[in-house]
Motif scaffolding. Structure first.
Motif, PDB file in Angstrom:
ATOM      1  N   GLN A  71       0.818  -1.200   0.000  1.00  0.00           N
ATOM      2  CA  GLN A  71       0.000   0.000   0.000  1.00  0.00           C
ATOM      3  C   GLN A  71       0.864   1.266   0.000  1.00  0.00           C
ATOM      4  N   GLN A  72       1.950   1.247   0.782  1.00  0.00           N
ATOM      5  CA  GLN A  72       2.862   2.393   0.741  1.00  0.00           C
ATOM      6  C   GLN A  72       4.147   2.014   0.041  1.00  0.00           C
ATOM      7  N   GLY A  73       4.062   1.687  -1.215  1.00  0.00           N
ATOM      8  CA  GLY A  73       5.265   1.507  -2.041  1.00  0.00           C
ATOM      9  C   GLY A  73       6.324   0.569  -1.502  1.00  0.00           C
ATOM     10  N   ALA A  74       6.874   0.893  -0.328  1.00  0.00           N
ATOM     11  CA  ALA A  74       7.940   0.112   0.275  1.00  0.00           C
ATOM     12  C   ALA A  74       9.122  -0.064  -0.664  1.00  0.00           C
ATOM     13  N   LEU A  75       9.421   0.982  -1.426  1.00  0.00           N
ATOM     14  CA  LEU A  75      10.618   0.937  -2.275  1.00  0.00           C
ATOM     15  C   LEU A  75      11.847   1.079  -1.391  1.00  0.00           C
ATOM     16  N   PHE A  76      12.958   0.517  -1.852  1.00  0.00           N
ATOM     17  CA  PHE A  76      14.200   0.637  -1.090  1.00  0.00           C
ATOM     18  C   PHE A  76      14.843   1.991  -1.401  1.00  0.00           C
ATOM     19  N   PRO A  77      14.939   2.883  -0.414  1.00  0.00           N
ATOM     20  CA  PRO A  77      15.387   4.242  -0.718  1.00  0.00           C
ATOM     21  C   PRO A  77      16.859   4.339  -1.126  1.00  0.00           C
ATOM     22  N   TRP A  78      17.643   3.305  -0.827  1.00  0.00           N
ATOM     23  CA  TRP A  78      19.067   3.393  -1.163  1.00  0.00           C
ATOM     24  C   TRP A  78      19.358   2.822  -2.560  1.00  0.00           C
ATOM     25  N   MET A  79      18.324   2.366  -3.240  1.00  0.00           N
ATOM     26  CA  MET A  79      18.529   1.842  -4.592  1.00  0.00           C
ATOM     27  C   MET A  79      17.814   2.751  -5.583  1.00  0.00           C
ATOM     28  N   ASN A  80      18.368   2.875  -6.787  1.00  0.00           N
ATOM     29  CA  ASN A  80      17.647   3.641  -7.785  1.00  0.00           C
ATOM     30  C   ASN A  80      16.484   2.796  -8.322  1.00  0.00           C
ATOM     31  N   ILE A  81      15.673   3.430  -9.187  1.00  0.00           N
ATOM     32  CA  ILE A  81      14.450   2.790  -9.652  1.00  0.00           C
ATOM     33  C   ILE A  81      14.730   1.457 -10.342  1.00  0.00           C
ATOM     34  N   GLU A  82      15.757   1.465 -11.178  1.00  0.00           N
ATOM     35  CA  GLU A  82      16.075   0.242 -11.912  1.00  0.00           C
ATOM     36  C   GLU A  82      16.477  -0.889 -10.956  1.00  0.00           C
ATOM     37  N   SER A  83      17.322  -0.562  -9.974  1.00  0.00           N
ATOM     38  CA  SER A  83      17.739  -1.603  -9.028  1.00  0.00           C
ATOM     39  C   SER A  83      16.579  -2.104  -8.194  1.00  0.00           C
ATOM     40  N   ASN A  84      15.686  -1.184  -7.829  1.00  0.00           N
ATOM     41  CA  ASN A  84      14.492  -1.596  -7.104  1.00  0.00           C
ATOM     42  C   ASN A  84      13.712  -2.627  -7.897  1.00  0.00           C
ATOM     43  N   ILE A  85      13.562  -2.352  -9.203  1.00  0.00           N
ATOM     44  CA  ILE A  85      12.763  -3.251 -10.036  1.00  0.00           C
ATOM     45  C   ILE A  85      13.490  -4.568 -10.268  1.00  0.00           C
ATOM     46  N   LYS A  86      14.817  -4.501 -10.312  1.00  0.00           N
ATOM     47  CA  LYS A  86      15.579  -5.738 -10.538  1.00  0.00           C
ATOM     48  C   LYS A  86      15.666  -6.609  -9.292  1.00  0.00           C
ATOM     49  N   PHE A  87      15.312  -6.031  -8.144  1.00  0.00           N
ATOM     50  CA  PHE A  87      15.512  -6.745  -6.879  1.00  0.00           C
ATOM     51  C   PHE A  87      14.938  -8.168  -6.875  1.00  0.00           C
ATOM     52  N   PRO A  88      13.642  -8.354  -7.220  1.00  0.00           N
ATOM     53  CA  PRO A  88      13.121  -9.722  -7.166  1.00  0.00           C
ATOM     54  C   PRO A  88      13.785 -10.657  -8.177  1.00  0.00           C
ATOM     55  N   LEU A  89      14.245 -10.105  -9.307  1.00  0.00           N
ATOM     56  CA  LEU A  89      14.917 -10.950 -10.297  1.00  0.00           C
ATOM     57  C   LEU A  89      16.257 -11.428  -9.764  1.00  0.00           C
ATOM     58  N   LYS A  90      17.001 -10.495  -9.152  1.00  0.00           N
ATOM     59  CA  LYS A  90      18.303 -10.857  -8.598  1.00  0.00           C
ATOM     60  C   LYS A  90      18.139 -11.822  -7.435  1.00  0.00           C
ATOM     61  N   ALA A  91      17.088 -11.604  -6.640  1.00  0.00           N
ATOM     62  CA  ALA A  91      16.841 -12.494  -5.505  1.00  0.00           C
ATOM     63  C   ALA A  91      16.583 -13.916  -5.996  1.00  0.00           C
ATOM     64  N   ALA A  92      16.012 -14.027  -7.211  1.00  0.00           N
ATOM     65  CA  ALA A  92      15.751 -15.354  -7.770  1.00  0.00           C
ATOM     66  C   ALA A  92      16.982 -15.900  -8.491  1.00  0.00           C
ATOM     67  N   GLY A  93      18.071 -15.144  -8.474  1.00  0.00           N
ATOM     68  CA  GLY A  93      19.315 -15.630  -9.045  1.00  0.00           C
ATOM     69  C   GLY A  93      19.407 -15.518 -10.561  1.00  0.00           C
ATOM     70  N   MET A  94      18.694 -14.558 -11.138  1.00  0.00           N
ATOM     71  CA  MET A  94      18.725 -14.410 -12.591  1.00  0.00           C
ATOM     72  C   MET A  94      20.014 -13.706 -13.044  1.00  0.00           C
ATOM     73  N   ALA A  95      20.487 -14.069 -14.233  1.00  0.00           N
ATOM     74  CA  ALA A  95      21.725 -13.479 -14.750  1.00  0.00           C
ATOM     75  C   ALA A  95      21.550 -11.981 -14.996  1.00  0.00           C
ATOM     76  N   ALA A  96      22.655 -11.243 -14.824  1.00  0.00           N
ATOM     77  CA  ALA A  96      22.585  -9.775 -14.822  1.00  0.00           C
ATOM     78  C   ALA A  96      21.996  -9.196 -16.097  1.00  0.00           C
ATOM     79  N   ASP A  97      22.396  -9.702 -17.271  1.00  0.00           N
ATOM     80  CA  ASP A  97      21.913  -9.054 -18.500  1.00  0.00           C
ATOM     81  C   ASP A  97      20.443  -9.365 -18.746  1.00  0.00           C
ATOM     82  N   LEU A  98      20.010 -10.547 -18.331  1.00  0.00           N
ATOM     83  CA  LEU A  98      18.590 -10.873 -18.445  1.00  0.00           C
ATOM     84  C   LEU A  98      17.763  -9.986 -17.511  1.00  0.00           C
ATOM     85  N   CYS A  99      18.289  -9.787 -16.308  1.00  0.00           N
ATOM     86  CA  CYS A  99      17.647  -8.879 -15.345  1.00  0.00           C
ATOM     87  C   CYS A  99      17.437  -7.526 -15.988  1.00  0.00           C
ATOM     88  N   ARG A 100      18.501  -7.030 -16.623  1.00  0.00           N
ATOM     89  CA  ARG A 100      18.422  -5.683 -17.175  1.00  0.00           C
ATOM     90  C   ARG A 100      17.378  -5.601 -18.271  1.00  0.00           C
TER      91      ARG A 100
END
Ligand SMILES: Nc1ncnc2c1ncn2[C@@H]1O[C@H](COP(=O)(O)OP(=O)(O)OP(=O)(O)O)[C@@H](O)[C@H]1O
Ligand SMILES: [Mg+2]
Lengths: 248, 288
Positions: free
Chosen positions: A76-105
């Motif tokens: 409900q209140q975003g809960a974005l990580f303030p220390w990460m930029n928008i792109e890193s925030n969006i990549k977070f669940p992909l990286k957590a799942a262990g996806m390769a960096a270029d695919l994440c991007r």
């Protein structure tokens, strides 16, 4: 992913230690690929229900059964990580799942385009408006292509036009991926426009007072008389909930 | 922007910077002229005499070694003690922040030990560690009678420095980790992050500003502790030792030079770490 909730109850204890029932016995089953809107007055336990479904909160009793699958959650209140930029925030669940960096991007860039934030991908959350933050949160929930998507009033602080565009985008994306969605909102029109089925909750304790699949065909026309009819009927239920004296 | 305009901009920037510094320079100038005025009619050495000492930092003073050498000895002691404090304190603080059980387990010890001044432990640490230095620990006895930095790094000294530095590190790290908003951890959890991933990408970056503040406090404390410790028995080197020795020999010019160096290094530590924190670690990119 299908989901079935049986006889679920949840209480919180307040400061004086008194138990306060927040969710009454709730039974709800959601089909695979169904788009369900959860409509209810403030404080009726919608967020709590989502938290129990996602496993963040333990139910006191009852059962939740679902298949295994990826979960997307938009707070409900975003809960974005303030220390990460928008792109890193969006990549977070992909990286957590262990996806390769270029695919994440490439995945992140695709979804950034969809929510219209591509130019802002290097900005930090505090540099964006409330609506842009909400869109980022939406993108972060969607980016993994989840099997079950839980959305807690994701469009609450958007203007009508942007809201409608994003509703369209969300709806199309979820149909394409046949995502099961539980979408919490106060906004009756939004619910009628988006959902296959509307579940209305009442409060003290939170329980289901109306559960109805919509027979409106796609694409929906907000100005058609059938749309307005459905809208009015839900508005009636809603008003009744808030002020039972109207029902006569 | 054209070359000329750029140069002009640089020049105005510079002028603004200098103008910004000017008010801050008034007080020191007033103090310096007072000093100049009174030094001629008291035992206080003239500013020129102190400047002479400061401008020749590699000259041997009172057969104790140069300013360079003694400052270096103090600095290396501090860095060693501080690294130990950081390397032990950060994980302890992290565990105390993340696990309630560990916090309860260690709480009493840290609360009792924290207010205990490291200086109060100096006699005890001399009794325990004697004057064992790193030369002996590393088994390099052939170095023992030469002027070597290892001879000056007494275990007892490093121990009290680590003691002085570790509590700010532990406490700030603990507060930082405990202060991470629950919603970030929950968001990470429902988005499928494992515990290790949450540690690395949520807990650590979110508490970094506090951890860093702890390091800054630790540096400041260690610098105070080392000066005091060097003025007490247990060593015959370091800027604090030179300060006390020059006092005993009534060489007030050297004494004032030492005081200057101590102040300047203290300033460089705190301002430098502050700038490092802002520039490198993007500590300000937090929620406002
Ligand atoms: N952690 C908690 N401790 C105690 N009570 C709580 C807690 N979380 C929620 N509640 C109570 O549970 C009730 C339902 O809260 P919930 O956040 O689920 O409502 P909601 O339907 O999402 O409301 P809104 O539409 O305003 O977001 C509220 O009355 C609230 O006071
Ligand atoms: Mg809510």
């Amino acid at each position: 992913m299908s989901l079935s909730i049986m006889n679920l109850e949840k209480s919180y204890s307040d400061i004086s230690g008194k138990n306060l029932r927040v969710l009454g016995p709730i039974d709800l089953s959601v089909q695979n690929g169904e788009f369900v809107c959860l409509l209810g007055p403030t404080g009726c336990g919608k967020t709590t229900l989502l938290r129990v479904i996602s496993g963040l909160e333990q139910a006191d009793c009852g059962e939740i059964s679902s298949e295994k699958g990826r979960l997307g959650y938009v707070f409900q209140q975003g809960a974005l990580f303030p220390w990460m930029n928008i792109e890193s925030n969006i990549k977070f669940p992909l990286k957590a799942a262990g996806m390769a960096a270029d695919l994440c991007r490439s995945k992140a860039e695709e979804i950034l385009d969809l929510v219209g934030l591509y130019e802002f991908r290097k900005s930090f959350p505090h540099e964006l408006s409330g609506g842009m933050q909400q869109r980022t949160a939406l993108a972060r929930g969607l980016v993994t292509g989840p099997d079950l998507l839980l959305l807690d009033e994701p469009f609450a602080s958007l203007d009508t036009r942007t809201g409608i565009n994003l509703q369209e985008m969300l709806r199309n994306l979820c149909r394409r991926l046949s995502t099961t969605v539980i979408f919490v909102t106060h906004n009756i029109e939004e619910a009628v426009y988006l959902s296959d089925r509307i579940v209305v909750m009442g409060h003290r304790p939170g329980r289901i007072v109306r559960d109805e699949s919509l027979s409106l065909e796609w694409p929906r026309n907000r100005l058609s008389s059938t749309f307005t009819e459905v809208l009015l009927s839900f508005r009636h239920t809603f008003e009744e909930l808030v002020d039972p004296s109207i029902s006569s | 922007m054209s070359r000329l305009a750029l140069r002009k901009k640089v020049r105005t920037d510079l002028r603004q910077k200098v103008q910004g510094l000017l008010p801050g320079l008034i007080m020191p100038l007033v103090l310096a002229s007072l000093w100049f005025f009174f030094s001629s009619r008291s035992i206080l050495p003239a500013p020129g005499a102190v400047l002479d000492v400061l401008l020749d930092p590699s000259a041997d003073l009172l057969s104790c070694g140069s300013l360079f050498w003694n400052t270096g000895v103090s600095l290396i002691r501090v860095l060693l003690g501080l690294s130990i404090a950081i390397m032990l304190g950060t994980p302890i603080g992290f565990l105390m922040g993340a696990s309630g059980r560990f916090r309860h387990f260690t709480f009493l010890v840290t609360e009792l030990a924290r207010p205990l001044s490291p200086i109060a432990l100096l006699p005890l640490s001399i009794i325990i560690f004697k004057d064992t230095s790193f030369t002996e620990v590393l088994g390099l006895n052939q170095l023992k009678y030469s002027r070597n930095i290892l001879n000056e790094l007494q275990i007892g000294m490093v121990f009290i420095l680590a003691w002085g530095g570790i509590f700010p590190v532990i406490l700030e790290t603990m507060h930082g980790v405990r202060g991470v908003r629950k919603v970030y951890i929950e968001a990470a959890r429902v988005l499928g992050a494992s515990r290790l991933f949450i540690f690395r990408h949520v807990l650590l970056p979110a508490s970094l500003p506090d951890i860093f503040a702890g390091y800054r406090m630790a540096v400041g404390r260690c610098w105070m502790v080392i000066i005091a410790a060097e003025m007490l028995p247990g060593t015959n080197s370091g800027i604090g030792y030179l300060l006390r020795y020059s006092y005993q020999l009534s060489r007030l010019d050297i004494m004032l030079a030492c005081i200057f160096i101590i102040a300047i290094i203290g300033l460089v530590f705190s301002r430098g770490l502050e700038l490092l924190g802002e520039k490198w670690l993007l500590l300000r990119a937090r929620e406002r």
